[in-house]
Design an enzyme around this catalytic site. Structure first.
Site, PDB file in Angstrom:
ATOM      1  N   ASN A   1      25.964 -52.851   8.398  1.00 45.74           N
ATOM      2  CA  ASN A   1      24.583 -52.040   7.756  1.00 45.74           C
ATOM      3  C   ASN A   1      23.620 -52.433   8.785  1.00 45.74           C
ATOM      4  OD1 ASN A   1      22.164 -51.759   6.294  1.00 45.74           O
ATOM      5  ND2 ASN A   1      22.464 -53.816   5.057  1.00 45.74           N
ATOM      6  N   GLY A   2      22.762 -51.389   9.298  1.00 46.98           N
ATOM      7  CA  GLY A   2      21.755 -51.684  10.282  1.00 46.98           C
ATOM      8  C   GLY A   2      22.064 -50.542  11.339  1.00 46.98           C
TER       9      GLY A   2
ATOM     10  N   GLU B   1       1.286 -42.606  -7.406  1.00 44.16           N
ATOM     11  CA  GLU B   1       2.526 -43.141  -7.751  1.00 44.16           C
ATOM     12  C   GLU B   1       3.120 -41.926  -8.442  1.00 44.16           C
ATOM     13  OE1 GLU B   1       4.604 -45.232  -7.016  1.00 44.16           O
ATOM     14  OE2 GLU B   1       5.876 -45.545  -8.798  1.00 44.16           O
TER      15      GLU B   1
ATOM     16  N   CYS C   1      22.622 -49.031   2.923  1.00 43.93           N
ATOM     17  CA  CYS C   1      24.093 -49.188   3.210  1.00 43.93           C
ATOM     18  C   CYS C   1      24.260 -50.627   2.497  1.00 43.93           C
ATOM     19  CB  CYS C   1      24.505 -49.414   4.572  1.00 43.93           C
ATOM     20  SG  CYS C   1      24.488 -47.860   5.585  1.00 43.93           S
TER      21      CYS C   1
ATOM     22  N   TRP D   1      24.579 -45.021   3.945  1.00 46.38           N
ATOM     23  CA  TRP D   1      23.244 -44.072   4.154  1.00 46.38           C
ATOM     24  C   TRP D   1      23.096 -44.093   5.599  1.00 46.38           C
ATOM     25  CZ3 TRP D   1      18.453 -44.000   6.505  1.00 46.38           C
ATOM     26  CH2 TRP D   1      17.424 -43.163   5.827  1.00 46.38           C
TER      27      TRP D   1
ATOM     28  N   GLU E   1      10.394 -37.534  -5.679  1.00 45.92           N
ATOM     29  CA  GLU E   1      11.437 -38.346  -5.260  1.00 45.92           C
ATOM     30  C   GLU E   1      12.736 -38.162  -6.115  1.00 45.92           C
ATOM     31  OE1 GLU E   1      11.859 -42.721  -4.860  1.00 45.92           O
ATOM     32  OE2 GLU E   1      10.325 -42.806  -6.210  1.00 45.92           O
TER      33      GLU E   1
ATOM     34  N   HIS F   1     -12.703 -30.890  -1.720  1.00 42.05           N
ATOM     35  CA  HIS F   1     -12.571 -31.007  -0.407  1.00 42.05           C
ATOM     36  C   HIS F   1     -11.183 -30.171   0.205  1.00 42.05           C
ATOM     37  CE1 HIS F   1     -16.111 -33.348  -0.341  1.00 42.05           C
ATOM     38  NE2 HIS F   1     -15.654 -34.166  -1.084  1.00 42.05           N
TER      39      HIS F   1
ATOM     40  N   LYS G   1       6.740 -40.406  -7.870  1.00 41.97           N
ATOM     41  CA  LYS G   1       7.924 -40.519  -8.799  1.00 41.97           C
ATOM     42  C   LYS G   1       8.587 -38.984  -8.998  1.00 41.97           C
ATOM     43  CE  LYS G   1       8.843 -43.590  -8.785  1.00 41.97           C
ATOM     44  NZ  LYS G   1       8.191 -44.843  -8.284  1.00 41.97           N
TER      45      LYS G   1
ATOM     46  N   LYS H   1      17.862 -47.214  -2.127  1.00 40.17           N
ATOM     47  CA  LYS H   1      17.173 -48.528  -2.735  1.00 40.17           C
ATOM     48  C   LYS H   1      16.227 -49.310  -1.840  1.00 40.17           C
ATOM     49  CE  LYS H   1      14.870 -50.236  -6.522  1.00 40.17           C
ATOM     50  NZ  LYS H   1      14.239 -49.644  -6.983  1.00 40.17           N
TER      51      LYS H   1
ATOM     52  N   ARG I   1      22.272 -48.706  -2.721  1.00 40.26           N
ATOM     53  CA  ARG I   1      21.548 -49.036  -1.453  1.00 40.26           C
ATOM     54  C   ARG I   1      22.051 -47.768  -0.328  1.00 40.26           C
ATOM     55  NH1 ARG I   1      20.622 -54.515  -0.307  1.00 40.26           N
ATOM     56  NH2 ARG I   1      20.883 -53.873   1.771  1.00 40.26           N
TER      57      ARG I   1
HETATM   58  O1  M6R Z   1      11.608 -52.649  -1.833  1.00 41.20           O
HETATM   59  P1  M6R Z   1      10.212 -52.079  -1.405  1.00 41.20           P
HETATM   60  O2  M6R Z   1       9.256 -52.340  -2.758  1.00 41.20           O
HETATM   61  O3  M6R Z   1       9.645 -52.792  -0.281  1.00 41.20           O
HETATM   62  O4  M6R Z   1      10.455 -50.618  -1.288  1.00 41.20           O
HETATM   63  C1  M6R Z   1       9.347 -49.860  -0.993  1.00 41.20           C
HETATM   64  C2  M6R Z   1       9.721 -48.379  -0.877  1.00 41.20           C
HETATM   65  O5  M6R Z   1      10.744 -48.090  -0.318  1.00 41.20           O
HETATM   66  C3  M6R Z   1       9.842 -48.063  -2.412  1.00 41.20           C
HETATM   67  O6  M6R Z   1       8.924 -48.287  -3.176  1.00 41.20           O
HETATM   68  C4  M6R Z   1      10.196 -46.457  -2.332  1.00 41.20           C
HETATM   69  O7  M6R Z   1       9.203 -45.705  -2.213  1.00 41.20           O
HETATM   70  C5  M6R Z   1      10.574 -46.052  -4.040  1.00 41.20           C
HETATM   71  N1  M6R Z   1      11.729 -45.144  -3.928  1.00 41.20           N
HETATM   72  C6  M6R Z   1       9.582 -45.497  -4.954  1.00 41.20           C
HETATM   73  O8  M6R Z   1      10.094 -45.168  -6.057  1.00 41.20           O
END
Ligand code: M6R
Length: 608
Positions: free
Chosen positions: A100-101, A481, A2, A74, A488, A504, A485, A603, A27
């Site tokens: 926001n929260g 990672e 948010c 959000w 997501e 395994h 990627k 984000k 956000r």
């Molecule tokens: O701002 P941060 O690095 O703490 O965020 C952590 C995760 O929310 C962030 O890396 C998230 O997994 C990304 N969308 C990955 O691309």
């Protein structure tokens, strides 16, 4: 998670609010709204499910005002629809709030308010704030907000306006970011500096418990009581063009291609060639204190956690100091043991991730020393940590984190150099380590040339519903990672594993419809990874291999190969991750998805 904005001043309020919401859309982007007031005492609210562009379509062209608030959502409480979008009003419709929260005790508060005759329109937790402010309002909005927040349990960044007090916005913060922007006869309140960077670079980062009242002429900042605070004004160093696409189609694409530069910035001024070591300004630790460190523990979430995992391998193997990385969300609730002489790092691009922030607070409460590794200057984690290192990536707008990962790695590699040089790394070895690090920007630039090949591979492979990403050693976290990627932004199911681990269990998934992406650097585990590739091929699995230029053996086994430049074996994570970022990006485009704002995500994840 948010974004909220408040503006008062002579500018075009509607345009400023909408532009700010667009800048903060990353956000949260399931619905948005604005509330605008004018001198006549009118308050107009427009809100819509969908993107800011959808909101823009329903804002009357005649709407104008001299102050207002806005919100991009959000969803946490209540489904995504027009009614649950913010701002929310009290019964009389003369008080509007954006929040926001999460208000944890909203159900009890709502029950009481309903019994007193208040009528709620939405299913949100936030609406209670508007009703509470109205019950406390006796001609002084600031006072009513102060009384309201005393009843709230949970987290909030709030902006609140009252039709009877034109040109005034009251903001309050507890656990969710809120920044005061000081312009020329205009004032801003926002969750994020990107919302105001076009108008002012002078900001004050509010702290928990702060309440601020802004008018076009000034601001009054208090600690939530009558005590006025005189806080230092900070200067935002980001430039407007850094938060624009700058000719690229997507922020993610721009951020991937910025990596040769962002990594340079992460290392700039931090290499000490006299002693062939690294230096950092903000650690707040003497060399003697650093030498006394016996163990390093890293906490983080998502991509930052993967960077922390790489760092833990590196610190242990190169600096010979026991190191581990853990998901912050897990650490917080398992009553962790804080040992003496253990140094903690909280890693976070945004510096606002709730899981990481709360875990850091728990560690600090137990007496741990926690350093932050963050990108957003002035965000909560760096402000609450005992010291730390900014990665200086510049703004990362795409939800999928890319350049922050390589910059986090760069900072950790330098920190490893610092610790290793204090222990058993020789001057000559330090010199060689630095030489390799300094080659990285150019090697990443070269790796980016794989783009069109990776794009073709995405065309070929994005039809598959499941992927495995497999790597070992330092490149095992890179495999995690790569999988993160892909899932997501393309919504293709992907799992990251140690290549050794597939036998395994995961090998049961292998068939002609489950491709595996193998990371095969030229390191001591290469032969073993090649054996794992053969095991997959023997089961009719398709293999995409990331290998070092000239590695014909790997190319012969794999169905498709992406070649990366040769480097020191410790540095492959920087190069391996780049084609994986590009692969996810192109797969998402192939499938027609919004790469910068993938579904269900935000984000900055400021809720647990
Ligand atoms: O701002 P941060 O690095 O703490 O965020 C952590 C995760 O929310 C962030 O890396 C998230 O997994 C990304 N969308 C990955 O691309």
């Amino acid at each position: 998670m948010c974004g909220i904005i408040g503006y008062c001043g002579p500018g075009n309020t509607v345009d400023i609010l909408v532009e700010a919401l667009k800048r903060m859309e990353y956000r949260g982007y399931d619905s948005a709204g604005i509330a605008v007031g004018d001198y006549t005492g009118t308050l107009t609210v427009v809100k819509r499910k969908g993107k800011i562009a959808d909101l823009q379509k329903v804002i009357p062209s005649t709407l104008n005002g001299s102050y207002g608030i806005g919100h991009t959502r959000w969803a946490t409480h209540g489904e995504v629809n027009d009614i649950n979008a913010h701002p929310h009003l009290n019964c009389a419709g003369d008080i509007a709030i954006a929040h926001n929260g999460i208000i944890e005790n909203y159900a009890a508060l709502k029950g009481k308010l309903i019994s007193e005759g208040h009528v709620f329109r939405s299913e949100t937790d936030s609406e209670v704030i508007a009703h509470l402010v109205s019950t406390f309002y006796e001609g002084d909005l600031e006072l009513a907000v102060k009384k309201t927040i005393k009843l709230l349990k949970g987290t909030y960044g709030i902006v609140c306006i009252h039709a009877k007090e034109p040109n005034k916005i009251v903001g309050a913060r507890n656990g969710s970011p809120l920044i005061l922007g000081i312009g020329n006869k205009e004032m801003f309140l926002a969750s994020d500096v990107t919302a105001m960077i076009a108008y002012t670079k002078q900001v004050i980062y509010l702290e928990d418990g702060n309440v601020v009242t802004i008018t076009p002429d000034g601001y009054k900042l208090t600690d939530g009581t009558d005590k006025i605070l005189d806080r230092k004004i900070d200067y935002i160093s980001w430039e407007l063009q850094e938060i624009e696409k700058d000719g690229y189609t997507h922020f993610m694409e721009k951020e991937i291609f910025e990596q040769p530069e962002s990594i340079k910035r992460a290392m700039q001024g931090r290499i000490d060639k006299e002693y062939m070591t690294a230096k950092f300004g903000g650690l707040n630790m003497t060399n003697r204190e650093l030498l006394a460190v016996e163990r390093i523990k890293i906490i983080a979430a998502g991509t930052s956690y993967h960077a922390g995992l790489v760092a833990s391998y590196l610190l242990e193997s190169v600096a010979r100091i026991p190191a581990s990385a853990e998901l912050a969300s897990e650490l917080r609730y398992r009553n962790p043991i804080v040992e003496r002489n253990t140094l903690y790092f909280a890693v976070s691009q945004s510096g606002e991730t709730a899981d990481t922030l709360y875990a850091m607070r728990e560690l600090k409460r137990k007496g741990a020393r926690v350093l932050g590794i963050c990108n957003v200057v002035g965000s909560t984690i760096p402000r609450e940590s005992d010291g730390g290192i900014y990665i200086h990536s510049g703004p990362e707008i795409a939800v999928a984190s890319t350049k922050a990962f390589t910059s986090q790695l760069a900072v950790f590699y330098l920190f490893t150099l610092l610790i290793a040089r204090m222990r058993d790394m020789s001057y000559e070895m330090g010199k060689a380590f630095i030489q390799h690090l300094e080659e990285l920007p150019q090697l990443i630039a070269k790796t980016l040339q794989t783009n069109s090949h990776v794009k073709n591979l995405a065309k070929k492979y994005s039809i598959y519903p499941n992927f495995l990403f497999l790597g070992r050693g330092l490149n095992y976290p890179v495999a995690l990672e790569g999988a993160l990627k892909l899932k997501e932004i393309s919504y293709i199911h992907a799992e990251g594993y140690s290549a050794a681990e597939i036998k395994h269990g995961p090998i049961a998934l292998i068939n002609e419809n489950t491709p595996s992406v193998f990371l095969v650097p030229d390191d001591m585990l290469r032969e073993k990874v090649i054996s794992n590739m053969k095991e997959v091929k023997a089961r009719k699995g398709k293999v995409i291999a990331l290998a070092v230029e000239g590695d014909e053996e790997v190319a012969r086994i794999a169905d498709d190969c992406i070649f990366i430049p040769s480097t020191h074996e410790l540095l492959y994570p920087f190069l391996m991750v780049v084609p994986l970022q590009l692969f996810a990006y192109h797969c998402a485009l192939e499938l027609g998805h919004n790469v910068d704002q993938p579904r269900n995500l935000a984000k900055s994840v400021t809720v647990e």
